[in-house]
Design a protein around this motif. Structure first.
Motif, short mmCIF file in Angstrom:
data_model
loop_
_atom_site.label_atom_id
_atom_site.label_comp_id
_atom_site.label_asym_id
_atom_site.label_seq_id
_atom_site.Cartn_x
_atom_site.Cartn_y
_atom_site.Cartn_z
N LEU A 6 50.87 34.97 63.65
CA LEU A 6 49.88 36.00 63.97
C LEU A 6 49.23 36.51 62.69
O LEU A 6 49.92 36.93 61.75
CB LEU A 6 50.56 37.17 64.70
N LEU A 7 47.91 36.47 62.66
CA LEU A 7 47.15 36.98 61.51
C LEU A 7 46.41 38.25 61.91
O LEU A 7 45.91 38.35 63.03
CB LEU A 7 46.15 35.94 61.02
N PHE A 8 46.36 39.20 60.99
CA PHE A 8 45.63 40.45 61.23
C PHE A 8 45.21 41.02 59.88
O PHE A 8 45.81 40.71 58.85
CB PHE A 8 46.48 41.46 62.02
N ASP A 9 44.16 41.82 59.87
CA ASP A 9 43.66 42.41 58.64
C ASP A 9 44.72 43.28 57.97
O ASP A 9 45.46 44.00 58.64
CB ASP A 9 42.39 43.23 58.89
N ARG A 10 44.78 43.18 56.65
CA ARG A 10 45.65 43.96 55.77
C ARG A 10 47.12 43.57 55.88
O ARG A 10 47.99 44.31 55.44
CB ARG A 10 45.42 45.45 55.97
N MET A 11 47.42 42.41 56.46
CA MET A 11 48.80 41.94 56.46
C MET A 11 49.17 41.51 55.04
O MET A 11 48.30 41.31 54.20
CB MET A 11 48.97 40.76 57.42
N THR A 12 50.45 41.37 54.79
CA THR A 12 50.92 40.88 53.50
C THR A 12 50.88 39.36 53.53
O THR A 12 51.57 38.73 54.32
CB THR A 12 52.35 41.39 53.23
N ALA A 13 50.06 38.78 52.66
CA ALA A 13 49.83 37.34 52.66
C ALA A 13 51.12 36.54 52.54
O ALA A 13 51.33 35.57 53.27
CB ALA A 13 48.87 36.98 51.53
N LEU A 14 51.98 36.94 51.65
CA LEU A 14 53.22 36.20 51.41
C LEU A 14 54.12 36.18 52.64
O LEU A 14 54.85 35.23 52.86
CB LEU A 14 53.97 36.78 50.21
N ASP A 15 54.04 37.22 53.47
CA ASP A 15 54.86 37.26 54.69
C ASP A 15 54.42 36.22 55.71
O ASP A 15 55.20 35.87 56.60
CB ASP A 15 54.80 38.65 55.32
N ALA A 16 53.19 35.74 55.62
CA ALA A 16 52.72 34.68 56.51
C ALA A 16 52.85 33.32 55.84
O ALA A 16 53.36 32.37 56.43
CB ALA A 16 51.26 34.92 56.91
N VAL A 17 52.40 33.23 54.59
CA VAL A 17 52.34 31.94 53.91
C VAL A 17 53.72 31.43 53.49
O VAL A 17 53.99 30.23 53.62
CB VAL A 17 51.40 32.05 52.68
N GLY A 18 54.59 32.31 53.04
CA GLY A 18 55.93 31.89 52.62
C GLY A 18 56.71 31.23 53.75
O GLY A 18 57.13 30.07 53.62
N PRO A 19 56.89 31.91 54.87
CA PRO A 19 57.61 31.28 55.99
C PRO A 19 56.88 30.05 56.54
O PRO A 19 57.52 29.08 56.95
CB PRO A 19 57.68 32.39 57.05
N ALA A 20 55.54 30.07 56.53
CA ALA A 20 54.79 28.92 57.03
C ALA A 20 55.09 27.68 56.20
O ALA A 20 55.22 26.57 56.74
CB ALA A 20 53.29 29.21 57.00
N GLN A 21 55.23 27.85 54.90
CA GLN A 21 55.55 26.73 54.01
C GLN A 21 56.88 26.09 54.41
O GLN A 21 57.01 24.87 54.42
CB GLN A 21 55.60 27.21 52.57
N VAL A 22 57.85 26.90 54.76
CA VAL A 22 59.17 26.38 55.16
C VAL A 22 59.12 25.80 56.57
O VAL A 22 59.59 24.69 56.83
CB VAL A 22 60.24 27.49 55.07
N LEU A 23 58.54 26.55 57.50
CA LEU A 23 58.52 26.12 58.91
C LEU A 23 57.72 24.85 59.13
O LEU A 23 58.03 24.06 60.01
CB LEU A 23 57.96 27.25 59.78
N ALA A 24 56.71 24.62 58.31
CA ALA A 24 55.86 23.44 58.46
C ALA A 24 56.63 22.14 58.28
O ALA A 24 56.22 21.09 58.79
CB ALA A 24 54.71 23.50 57.46
N PHE A 25 57.76 22.19 57.58
CA PHE A 25 58.54 20.99 57.33
C PHE A 25 59.66 20.75 58.34
O PHE A 25 60.41 19.79 58.21
CB PHE A 25 59.09 21.01 55.90
#
Length: 73
Positions: A6-25
């Motif tokens: 889930l993306l929304f304005d003013r979220m913390t980028a690392l909270d989305a991108v960090g887990p996405a990097q792991v989950l993608a694999f």
């Protein structure tokens, strides 16, 4: 495995991108970047992440990732 991020304005980028990097694999993982309305969402550091689907378009994800934010109103 379908994973909705889930993306929304003013979220913390690392909270989305960090887990996405792991989950993608994970074997068979399909990341879905979702929001109330598709389009670019500005993170709290100014980075824009793009939701290409509405949240309702991903009807049965196995995982839903909701990033944090300093202001979650």
């Amino acid at each position: 495995m379908e994973i909705a991020i889930l993306l929304f304005d003013r979220m913390t980028a690392l909270d989305a991108v960090g887990p996405a990097q792991v989950l993608a694999f994970l074997p068979g993982a399909k990341l879905r970047w979702v929001a109330a309305e598709p389009g670019a969402k500005q993170t709290d550091c100014g980075l824009a992440l793009v939701a290409d689907r509405r949240l309702g378009d991903v009807t049965n994800p196995e995982i839903v990732l909701i990033p944090g934010s300093i202001d979650v109103r």
